[in-house]
Each structure stands twice: as structure tokens, then as C-alpha cells.
Design a protein around this motif. Structure first.
Motif, PDB file in Angstrom:
ATOM      1  N   ASP A   1     -44.961 -38.749   8.296  1.00 43.48           N
ATOM      2  CA  ASP A   1     -43.861 -39.430   7.475  1.00 43.48           C
ATOM      3  C   ASP A   1     -43.101 -38.522   6.703  1.00 43.48           C
ATOM      4  N   VAL A   2     -41.747 -39.115   6.623  1.00 47.83           N
ATOM      5  CA  VAL A   2     -40.670 -37.747   5.462  1.00 47.83           C
ATOM      6  C   VAL A   2     -39.806 -39.150   4.045  1.00 47.83           C
ATOM      7  N   ASP A   3     -39.966 -38.278   3.331  1.00 45.14           N
ATOM      8  CA  ASP A   3     -40.438 -39.488   2.661  1.00 45.14           C
ATOM      9  C   ASP A   3     -38.973 -38.234   1.583  1.00 45.14           C
ATOM     10  N   PHE A   4     -38.296 -39.047   0.538  1.00 45.50           N
ATOM     11  CA  PHE A   4     -37.195 -38.575  -0.366  1.00 45.50           C
ATOM     12  C   PHE A   4     -37.771 -39.610  -1.835  1.00 45.50           C
ATOM     13  N   ARG A   5     -38.118 -38.038  -2.632  1.00 47.80           N
ATOM     14  CA  ARG A   5     -37.846 -38.470  -4.507  1.00 47.80           C
ATOM     15  C   ARG A   5     -37.155 -37.666  -5.752  1.00 47.80           C
ATOM     16  N   ARG A   6     -37.036 -38.458  -6.154  1.00 45.01           N
ATOM     17  CA  ARG A   6     -36.204 -37.430  -7.942  1.00 45.01           C
ATOM     18  C   ARG A   6     -36.362 -37.410  -8.659  1.00 45.01           C
ATOM     19  N   SER A   7     -37.082 -36.049  -9.056  1.00 44.22           N
ATOM     20  CA  SER A   7     -37.920 -35.307 -10.295  1.00 44.22           C
ATOM     21  C   SER A   7     -36.786 -35.601 -11.048  1.00 44.22           C
ATOM     22  N   THR A   8     -37.658 -35.461 -12.742  1.00 44.75           N
ATOM     23  CA  THR A   8     -36.707 -35.789 -13.827  1.00 44.75           C
ATOM     24  C   THR A   8     -36.013 -34.988 -14.061  1.00 44.75           C
ATOM     25  N   ASP A   9     -35.755 -33.615 -13.727  1.00 47.78           N
ATOM     26  CA  ASP A   9     -34.598 -32.944 -13.527  1.00 47.78           C
ATOM     27  C   ASP A   9     -33.633 -33.172 -12.537  1.00 47.78           C
ATOM     28  N   ASN A  10     -33.809 -34.695 -12.188  1.00 47.28           N
ATOM     29  CA  ASN A  10     -32.287 -34.814 -11.274  1.00 47.28           C
ATOM     30  C   ASN A  10     -32.439 -33.915 -10.461  1.00 47.28           C
ATOM     31  N   ALA A  11     -33.517 -33.721  -9.808  1.00 50.07           N
ATOM     32  CA  ALA A  11     -32.968 -32.876  -8.516  1.00 50.07           C
ATOM     33  C   ALA A  11     -34.098 -33.894  -6.853  1.00 50.07           C
ATOM     34  N   GLY A  12     -33.274 -32.928  -6.170  1.00 46.19           N
ATOM     35  CA  GLY A  12     -34.300 -34.029  -4.968  1.00 46.19           C
ATOM     36  C   GLY A  12     -35.339 -33.611  -4.157  1.00 46.19           C
ATOM     37  N   ARG A  13     -36.194 -33.811  -3.882  1.00 49.01           N
ATOM     38  CA  ARG A  13     -37.800 -33.203  -3.441  1.00 49.01           C
ATOM     39  C   ARG A  13     -37.310 -34.549  -1.951  1.00 49.01           C
ATOM     40  N   VAL A  14     -37.696 -33.609  -1.412  1.00 51.02           N
ATOM     41  CA  VAL A  14     -38.230 -33.819   0.014  1.00 51.02           C
ATOM     42  C   VAL A  14     -39.230 -33.956   0.754  1.00 51.02           C
ATOM     43  N   VAL A  15     -40.150 -35.536   0.984  1.00 53.23           N
ATOM     44  CA  VAL A  15     -41.878 -35.110   1.283  1.00 53.23           C
ATOM     45  C   VAL A  15     -42.282 -34.911   2.176  1.00 53.23           C
ATOM     46  N   VAL A  16     -42.408 -33.800   3.109  1.00 55.47           N
ATOM     47  CA  VAL A  16     -42.952 -34.518   4.170  1.00 55.47           C
ATOM     48  C   VAL A  16     -44.274 -34.086   5.173  1.00 55.47           C
ATOM     49  N   ASP A  17     -45.365 -35.348   5.191  1.00 53.20           N
ATOM     50  CA  ASP A  17     -46.316 -35.524   5.299  1.00 53.20           C
ATOM     51  C   ASP A  17     -47.186 -34.633   7.373  1.00 53.20           C
TER      52      ASP A  17
END
Length: 715
Positions: A159-175
Motif C-alpha cells: 500500500d501507498v498512503d499519505f498523511r499530514r502530521s501535526t506540524d504540517n509535514a507530509g508523510r508518505v507511508v509505504v507498506d
């Protein structure tokens, strides 16, 4: 108010003693790190962490991709090392940092390149074995040894997912499918490229994610399959920085905006040393460098010309940044050789480097030449020679300029086309460079199968309706009636008078026909080579000697046709290919002498294409598709009906795209009638001829490129 009770005093003392004994026992039960060392076993880096007693379990840890680190957490362990930083500088391991917390100790291994690891217990030690370094040169398979079955050697990302952290950083999460997947993260221009080695990408994950609405620096994430690896391109905006870490089967790439720290003397990245604080007044520069040497455990060699004093106050500054500030303040230069730093004035270092280069140039002019042969497998020797001579200017003549040359000023090259070998005479150091270049150039070129499909469809419809009407009066011809003489009353509406009168002046009823007696002649027209059907009625009165002819004709034609042309051709990457089939028509043309000569003109089906394979595995095509057909003859020469598409298009491997199309619609409706009579309602249809035609023509051009594997199959 507490009141002292004499009977409780012994119990209180006993409880305090038990608590102290338990604390001492707990302190003695904690393991202690005694040493950290590194070695190379079987070509792999192995870091050994020794304790004063065996551990109960393998420590948990995680991998950070940028900067390349491996972190191991030891619960209930204290550090017994004299320093928190252990310099290793062996293989892929640069150093180890030890940080002790309240209930655990973390050991961070600083690496040169990101990699995976395995940990195991061995007596009172923990052995951390590092995996192979994930570099492009090490893992990119040569074209000649591409895997026979890619599915057997690759693992699919989950899977490839995208999330936003509390400090407005972009996180690309790859399983990931496992924690052994190699990952290579590098910055290319304004983009961040993440490559998963020996991996495959399911069809559902081959997409481009637009995440600009999340309010992070990341705008788009494009994930594609590229050979035996998965390539992910992250496109941020603005000034950004990134970090990456892997926890078990999950990789997280975090992209955040660069923050300006007012307490930091130099903004930006690049300083990773351990922080220190310095506060000196008029300290000698040589003594200050000695302080930094003691702090970093580096060997510093200072030139005799380094003089002067310096006043500075630095607080919590990385030591490499502090050293850079000192060197810039005193206009000093630095050269690192292993763990030795050579420091001298910049002018002195430049003069020394110039002298070294001049000495090397003198040695090259005196060094004996050596001749080496290179056997080429996929590239022509003449082509390699051209590139060598083009790179080296004059091609190796003595006394030529040496700026930008691959060959030295005394080098020469000979191409032997019969055996496809290259003979190069030069100094050994230049021969090694030429060997490296030939290794990169002499590789098999990937091939592409391009299939074009030209579909021409025709749909025609036509309808025609007409009528013939005629009649005659034969009373004057066949004897007349009372009061009329023979031949005195002759009537033939629309007929030919001469046809019913003989040359002797006598009338002849046999001369009348349905054609000579017509006064309305508007039959249906033929369509598509077909003759209209007709239905005729004749009304005849023998008593009155009169007759009337009525003939209806009608035709309806409906036709459909399809022509499919499918030229295909195989060519190498970035090599033009041409395939055509057709006829050459001869015609005469005048020459300059006034005579005539025979010339030819082609009417062909042609496919001309130049493919270019992109790093992502897509294919760029420069296309010229031509579909000709013979037309009519104009002044003795054959005309050509041509249809052509010339364009450039980007297509994914194995995909199909419509590059062009032509649609034509022709409609016509005609009506012929007798003036005035044709306008009479209902009865006017007996004096009309109607024809309606419609023709549709459509042409579509489809293109399908497919890369061919090294073993001849399409992939």
C-alpha cells in the motif's frame, strides 16, 4: 503533628534497610555497555556491542533512511563508555552514538549509505550485521542478465498512503512486503525520488496522487514500475527538507518546510557533528584547533604558517560547523585524509595542489605507454572510436591540448572492424578510465515492438424514386369515328409524330411504343452500381382506341465497409525504423531537353517511428503514419489520396493510444420535377424525381508500443 512512638523505630530502620538493599540489587542487575567495535566478516559489516552480562532478548530497533542510521534500544541497560561518541570509520559504518535515558540506552549507528540489518545474541555480546549497500550501481541489473521471470525475484508493495502530521509535514507511508526490501532515497532537482529495489507495484497502486489540498509541502506523489524496481517521485514546493525511517515493514518518508532557527549561526543542512560550546578571549588559533581535535578524536595537522588569535563564543553548535567558522575567519583551508585533517592557509594549499598537479603532468609525459585491446560485444568499434576522439579533441596527437581529454596528449586509438576490437595506447591511469567508459557504453540496447492499427470505416445510404408517364389516342389511325376521316385526327401526347406516320403519308399504329409516347420521363437513378427496380401499368381501351402508360421506379442502397491495416516493426531504443507497403504508379513528365521521361509516384501504407524508453519504463514515440490510396487520373497521371499523421506521444509500456482520426460526412438531397405540375398536392408526385444520399467515412490510428525482454519476449 507527628508523635514519636518508641516501638516503631526498629521497624522503620529495618524498612529503610530493605529499600536500600533492593535499590542496590536493582543497580547491580542492570547490564552495562563495555565496548563497541566493528569488523568485516564475509564481505559484510558487523558491529559488536559487548556487555558485562548476557542480555535476555534481542534489542528492538528501527532504520532511518535520511540521514542513514540504525537505532537500537536496550531497556534496563546503562552505558559504561567514557565517551558518548565512538568513531569507527570502517566500511559502511562511520560512528556510533550512545544516549542514556531514564530506563533505557539507545545506540545509534551512523552509516554512509542506508541499508538493512539483522541482530543476534552471542554470549555477552550483540552482533549487528549490516546488509548490502543499496546503491544504483550495485543493484541495477545489467541488461544481459535480466531476470528470466521478474515475478519470481520481486515482491509487491502492499500500500501507498499519505498523511499530514501535526506540524504540517507530509508523510508518505509505504507498506513493504518485508523488512528486507532495499530502499534508495535521493534528491533530484526539486523532487525527492524513492526507489524500492527488487520490488513490483500492483496495478491499483500505479497512480499519481494529488495531495496539494492537505496543506503540506508535498504536491504530488507519482508511483510507477521501472524494470525490477518501483520508482516513487515526490514533488514538494518551496524550501523543504526530508527525513525517512523504517519500522519493521513500514517505510515513512516525511517532507517538511525548512524552519529558520535564529539561534543557529548558519542556516541549512550539512552539519551533523556532536554539539559543543566554546567561549574564549584572544585564544591562539593553534590551541583552539587542538581543543576541537581533543573533542572530536580527529588527528589535526596544522601548518607552521597558521598564526593569530581568535575571540569567539559558541553555544550548542555542531563541532563541524564550529570548525568551518574558525577556518573561514582565518582564511584557512582543510583537507581530510581518513581521520586526519590537514589545515593550512588557502593560498598555501592552492600552491601545493598546483605543484602536485604539475608534478603529475610531468610524470604522465614521462610514463611509458601501454597498449590494451578491448573486445566490444554490442557496439561497433568505429562508433566508440568516434566518441573517444570527439571527447579527446584531436584524437591523440602529440602536443595536443589536454583540456577535457579522455586520452592523454600521447594517447591514440585504432578501431578494427573485422573483429570489432579497439586498440588503445596510453598511460595506465587513462586506460582504466577508458575501460570504465567502455563498460558503460558497450551494453545491449533495449528493443521496442511498435504496432499501428489503422481502421477505416465507411457507411453509405442512398434512396431514389422516379416515374414515367405516357399515353396516345389511336382513333385517327385505326379508321376514325363518325364524322372523322382516316388520318384526320391523330393524337399522341409527348409522342413522336414521325414515328406514327409512314414515309408514304399513311399512318402506322405499330410505330407507337412506351418510349415514344412518354410525356413525363423522370425515372429513379442508379446507386452504387445497382439498377433501380420498376413497376409499370398500361391502361388500354379498345373501344375508345386510347391507352395510358404509368411506370414507377425506385432504389434504396445501404452499404457498410471496414478496412483494417496493421503495420508493425521492431527497433532499438532511439533508433528510427521504417516499414511500408504499396504501389508505385508510372506517369510521364517533361525533361529539360523537351523529351518525356517516365517517373513514379508512391501510394503506400507507411509507419516511420523513433522510440525512446524513459527511466520510468514509459515510451516516447516520434511517429509518422501514412495511408495512401490511388485516386483518379488527371491529365494522364494518377492522383493519390493520402491520409497522414505525424506527432510525438508518450505511452506506457503495453498501452494503446489513439493518436489521430478523421471523420467525413457527406449528405445530398436532389429533386427534379415538371414545373407547376410537380407543385400540385398529392398528384404532383407523378411529375417528380427524388434522390437522397448520405456517406460517412471515419479513420482512426491506434499505436501500441511494447518493450522486448532480453530473451525475445514482450514485457
Amino acid at each position: 503533628m507527628n508523635k514519636w512512638v518508641p516501638g516503631w523505630q526498629p521497624l522503620r530502620m529495618a524498612a529503610l534497610g530493605l529499600m536500600a538493599f533492593g535499590a542496590a540489587t536493582a543497580a547491580l542487575a542492570q547490564a552495562r555497555i563495555e565496548s563497541i567495535s566493528s569488523s568485516i566478516q564475509g564481505g559484510a559489516d558487523v558491529v559488536r556491542i559487548d556487555f558485562d552480562q548476557p542480555l535476555a532478548a534481542v534489542p528492538a530497533g528501527f532504520v532511518v533512511q535520511s540521514p542513514a542510521r540504525i537505532a537500537l534500544d536496550f531497556p534496563g541497560v546503562v552505558s559504561g563508555l567514557a565517551r558518548s561518541n565512538v568513531e569507527i570509520n570502517q566500511g559502511n559504518v562511520r560512528a556510533a552514538n550512545v544516549a542514556q535515558g531514564r530506563d533505557r540506552t539507545r545506540v545509534v549507528l551512523n552509516l554512509n549509505r542506508p541499508t538493512t540489518y539483522t541482530a543476534e545474541l552471542q554470549g555477552r555480546s550483540v552482533l549487528v550485521s549490516l546488509g548490502a549497500v543499496a546503491t544504483s550501481a550495485a543493484v541495477a541489473p545489467a541488461a544481459s542478465v535480466f531476470a528470466e521471470n521478474q515475478a519470481d525475484h520481486t515482491q509487491a508493495l502492499r500500500d501507498v498512503d499519505f498523511r499530514r502530521s501535526t506540524d504540517n509535514a507530509g508523510r508518505v507511508v509505504v507498506d513493504l512486503p518485508s523488512n528486507q526490501v532495499g530502499v534508495d532515497i535521493k534528491r533530484q532537482g526539486q523532487n525527492l525520488v524513492v526507489e524500492f529495489l527488487k520490488s513490483s507495484l500492483p496495478e491499483g497502486l500505479r497512480r499519481k496522487l494529488d495531495v496539494s489540498d492537505f496543506g503540506t509541502p508535498v504536491q504530488t506523489i507519482t508511483t510507477v514500475q521501472s524494470g525490477d524496481r518501483v520508482r516513487m517521485v515526490i514533488e514538494p514546493k518551496g524550501a523543504w527538507e526530508h527525513s525517512a525511517y523504517q519500522s519493521d515493514n513500514q517505510l515513512v518518508v516525511e517532507v517538511r518546510l525548512q524552519k529558520t532557527n535564529p539561534d543557529k549561526l548558519t542556516q541549512g543542512q550539512g552539519y551533523r557533528g556532536e554539539k559543543l560550546s566554546l567561549n574564549f578571549q584572544d585564544i591562539d588559533v593553534r590551541s583552539l584547533l587542538q581543543v576541537i581535535a581533543d573533542f572530536t578524536n580527529f588527528n589535526i595537522v596544522t601548518s607552521d604558517s597558521v598564526q593569530g588569535s581568535l575571540t569567539l563564543r559558541l553555544k550548542d553548535v555542531p563541532w563541524d560547523q564550529a570548525l568551518d567558522i574558525i577556518l573561514q575567519a582565518k582564511n584557512l583551508g582543510m583537507k581530510r585524509v581518513g581521520n586526519v585533517l590537514q589545515i593550512a592557509p588557502k593560498d598555501e594549499m592552492a600552491a601545493k595542489e598546483k605543484a602536485d598537479l604539475e608534478a603529475q603532468s610531468t610524470i604522465r609525459n614521462l610514463e611509458p605507454l601501454r597498449t590494451q585491446s578491448f573486445q566490444l560485444n554490442y557496439t561497433k568499434a568505429a562508433d566508440i572510436k568516434t566518441q573517444l576522439t570527439a571527447t579527446s579533441g584531436s584524437g591523440g596527437g602529440a602536443g595536443g591540448s589536454n583540456d577535457g581529454r579522455l586520452l592523454s596528449s600521447r594517447g591514440s586509438v585504432i578501431a578494427e572492424p573485422r573483429t570489432n576490437q579497439l586498440f588503445v595506447s596510453d598511460i595506465p591511469s587513462r586506460l582504466e578510465q577508458i575501460q570504465d567508459m567502455i563498460t558503460k557504453l558497450d551494453v545491449p540496447v533495449r528493443q521496442v515492438l511498435i504496432e499501428a492499427r489503422i481502421v477505416e470505416a465507411t457507411d453509405t445510404f442512398g434512396k431514389s424514386l422516379g416515374i414515367k408517364l405516357g399515353g396516345a389516342d389511336l382513333r385517327g389511325i385505326r379508321g376514325g369515328d363518325a364524322g372523322y376521316g382516316v388520318g384526320s385526327n391523330r393524337v399522341a401526347f409527348g409522342g413522336n409524330y414521325n414515328a406514327i406516320t409512314s414515309t408514304t403519308g399513311q399512318t402506322d399504329a405499330g410505330g407507337l411504343t412506351s418510349a415514344t409516347s412518354q410525356f413525363v420521363n423522370l425515372p429513379a437513378l442508379g446507386l452504387a452500381g445497382a439498377t433501380p427496380a420498376s413497376f409499370a401499368i398500361s391502361l388500354f381501351s379498345s373501344a375508345a382506341n386510347r391507352f395510358l402508360n404509368l411506370e414507377l421506379s425506385a432504389l434504396e442502397a445501404d452499404g457498410k465497409g471496414k478496412i483494417v491495416s496493421s503495420p508493425r516493426v521492431v527497433t532499438a531504443d532511439q533508433t528510427k525504423a521504417l516499414i511500408e507497403q504499396g504501389t508505385e504508379f508510372a506517369y510521364q513528365q517533361a525533361t529539360s531537353s523537351g523529351a518525356t521521361a517516365v517517373a513514379f509516384r508512391k501510394a503506400v501504407l507507411k509507419l516511420e517511428v523513433t522510440p525512446q524508453i524513459t527511466p520510468e519504463g514509459n515510451i516516447i514515440l516520434d511517429l509518422d503514419v501514412n495511408k495512401d490510396s490511388p485516386g483518379g487520373v488527371v491529365e494522364g497521371a494518377m492522383s493519390i489520396n493520402t491520409k497522414r499523421v505525424k506527432t510525438q506521444v508518450l505511452v506506457e509500456n503495453g498501452g494503446t493510444v489513439v493518436i489521430g482520426g478523421i471523420f467525413e460526412l457527406t449528405e445530398s438531397e436532389n429533386e427534379n420535377k415538371v414545373p407547376f405540375l410537380g407543385d400540385v398536392p398529392v398528384l404532383g408526385n407523378l411529375f417528380k424525381q427524388r434522390t437522397r444520399q448520405a456517406q460517412k467515412q471515419e479513420m482512426l490510428v491506434f499505436i501500441t508500443p511494447k518493450m522486448i525482454s532480453d530473451r525475445g519476449g514482450v514485457r
